[in-house]
Enzyme design. Structure first.
Site, PDB file in Angstrom:
ATOM      1  CG  MET A  56      -1.934  -1.110   1.260  1.00  0.00           C
ATOM      2  SD  MET A  56      -2.932  -1.116   2.768  1.00  0.00           S
ATOM      3  CE  MET A  56      -3.972   0.332   2.501  1.00  0.00           C
ATOM      4  CG  HIS A  57       0.229   3.446   2.370  1.00  0.00           C
ATOM      5  ND1 HIS A  57      -1.104   3.770   2.433  1.00  0.00           N
ATOM      6  CD2 HIS A  57       0.466   2.608   3.413  1.00  0.00           C
ATOM      7  CE1 HIS A  57      -1.648   3.173   3.484  1.00  0.00           C
ATOM      8  NE2 HIS A  57      -0.725   2.461   4.087  1.00  0.00           N
TER       9      HIS A  57
ATOM     10  CG  ASP B  68      -0.378  -5.042   1.673  1.00  0.00           C
ATOM     11  OD1 ASP B  68      -1.215  -4.258   2.169  1.00  0.00           O
ATOM     12  OD2 ASP B  68       0.849  -4.909   1.857  1.00  0.00           O
TER      13      ASP B  68
END
Length: 498
Positions: free
Chosen positions: A81-82, A239
């Site tokens: 992520m991110h 995820d």
């Protein structure tokens, strides 16, 4: 037999699973790629490394399985992520991706808080933390203006990978929820946030559901992997959302506890207006119109690997933990806080550091090993406590990761969490969740719940022991005091750290 592929794009490697219509993993392959850390606190990767690694892993799975490519009907993705991938007008990366574990953006986080005020939690449901995407965007805008001037759209890691395989640009809601740009409850990019920081709406990709069909493989991708151009591609998810799907966390009352390098406690939620006041994360689920609350322990499994490498380098984990069942609850008066790299939930504190409390000359390696296990579990229990205070039922917890491979640790989780702990028979993590999204997208099932009933199998259930539950309740109250009493000391020691 029909097949789907789940691609899990992790921080250190990509893992590819070939799964048949019975939910069995027929073949798997992984490819590692490097992490670039040019300065302290920086963490970057070359997006092309993801593409090369994935193409190679897909090719190996197709070749080694011997499955007819025409029988592989769909592909979907799970991703770290991110991470920020900035693309120019030709959709080429302008710089390395800045990853979730990059910590250079503290000033940008404070700016976001100042500019948005109460709107930050009202709209995005999450506090401004260095790991999120918007702070990274603002950092590039401030420190690399020439690069940012060329940026036309941003993507997250798995979305860039999927673009390279399909030529289509999209982002799913579960991953978009970790950007600080999404109106989480209303499932749309926030005009308030975009306008506050001078970002155009076109800078954000079109939003789709995790099981949404987004295209077919490009001819060159099919050629390099051995797959068919008719293979359908589905958006996938973050995820943690895919890990929840792959663990069957698809209804209220179900929670997942994952002990990997970091630790995650994740609980299903269907109320879009649930308010945790930013104390835990609140994201869109990979299941349509659902959500999940999540707490994070930064140094969970990492604390155990640090302990082993520091104090018992020549022992296997089985040897190191082989006698912890002989050590009583509370590790003979020893507590450990797993703050080796700071903490996230409930203390978003980059400066706090770990402690052994109560250590004396009588303590053994076995006592310390049990204390580390208990401390990691206490930290995760702080998130569970917040869930319960918000009215979320936490009765049944699916354990995955390293903490699910040790029976003593599973008993410990049941006692500290005061909940049933369930072990999966066929744990495959987020990659299985991605495969399930592909199976749903292909029309094999009419819901993720129906897919889970076929794909997910439980092995064993661990029930809490009432006597140990009461002992751990008393120890947990002591554990929670350690943060408060060591916070100032950790801050004072910071100048002396390397």
């Amino acid at each position: 037999m029909k097949y789907v592929i789940g691609v899990d794009l992790g921080t250190s490697a990509v893992k590819v699973l070939l799964v048949n219509s019975e939910g069995e993993v027929t073949a798997e392959a992984s490819e590692a790629y490097p992490l670039h850390q040019p300065r302290s606190g920086y963490s970057e990767q070359d997006p092309e490394d993801w593409v090369r690694g994935t193409l190679a892993a897909l090719s190996r799975v197709v070749k080694e399985s011997g499955v007819d490519p025409q029988a592989i009907e769909g592909i979907s993705f799970s991703g770290q992520m991110h991470g920020l991938v900035l693309l120019d007008e030709n959709h080429r990366p302008l710089r390395n991706a800045i990853l979730w574990n990059d910590t250079r953006t503290t000033e940008e986080c404070r700016k976001i808080e100042q500019v948005l005020g109460e709107d930050l939690l009202r709209i995005t449901k999450n506090p401004a933390l260095e790991g999120f995407t918007l702070p990274k965007i603002l950092w590039v805008k401030e420190h690399e203006p020439d690069v940012f001037a060329k940026a036309k759209v941003f993507l997250l890691p798995k979305d860039y990978l999927r673009y390279r395989l399909t030529g289509q640009i999209h982002m799913d809601y579960s991953d978009a929820a970790g950007t600080l740009l999404l109106d989480v409850a209303n499932k749309k990019w926030s005009s308030r946030v975009l306008e506050a920081f001078g970002l155009e709406a076109s800078f954000c990709p079109p939003l789709v559901e995790s099981h949404g069909y987004v295209g077919n493989l490009l001819p060159e991708a099919a050629r390099e992997t051995g797959l068919s151009e008719s293979t359908r591609v589905f958006a996938g998810g973050a995820d943690n959302a895919c890990g929840a799907i792959g663990s069957g966390i698809l209804q209220k009352g179900l929670t997942m506890a994952s002990i990997g390098t970091s630790g995650v406690v994740l609980s299903y939620e269907d109320n879009k207006d649930q308010d945790f006041g930013g104390k835990v994360h609140f994201f869109n689920h990979g299941k349509q119109d659902a959500f999940y609350a999540m707490g994070v322990t930064l140094g969970a499994g990492y604390s155990m690997s640090w302990f082993k490498n520091t104090f018992a380098k020549d022992k296997s984990y089985d040897e190191l933990l082989g006698r912890v069942s002989e050590v009583p609850v509370g590790s003979n008066g020893l507590l450990f806080t797993p703050y080796l790299v700071g903490e996230r939930t409930p203390h978003a504190d980059a400066m706090i550091r770990a402690s052994f409390i109560g250590l004396d000359g009588s303590h053994t390696l076995d006592d310390m090993a049990r204390a580390v296990m208990e401390g990691i579990t206490f930290s995760l229990n702080e998130s569970i406590e917040l869930f319960r205070q918000a009215g979320i039922q936490v009765n049944r917890i699916v354990a995955i990761g390293g903490g699910a491979k040790n029976e003593d640790w599973l008993h410990m989780q049941a006692d500290i969490f005061n909940a049933e702990i369930v072990q999966l028979a066929n744990e495959q993590g987020p990659g299985m969740g991605a495969a399930m999204l592909a199976a749903l997208g292909c029309g094999w099932f009419d819901s993720l719940e129906a897919c889970a009933a076929k794909f997910i199998r439980y092995e064993k259930t661990y029930k809490p022991n009432p006597e140990r539950v009461e002992q751990y309740k008393k120890l947990f109250e002591i554990y929670k005091q350690v943060y408060t009493n060591t916070k100032s000391l950790s801050e004072q020691l910071a100048p002396f750290r390397p």
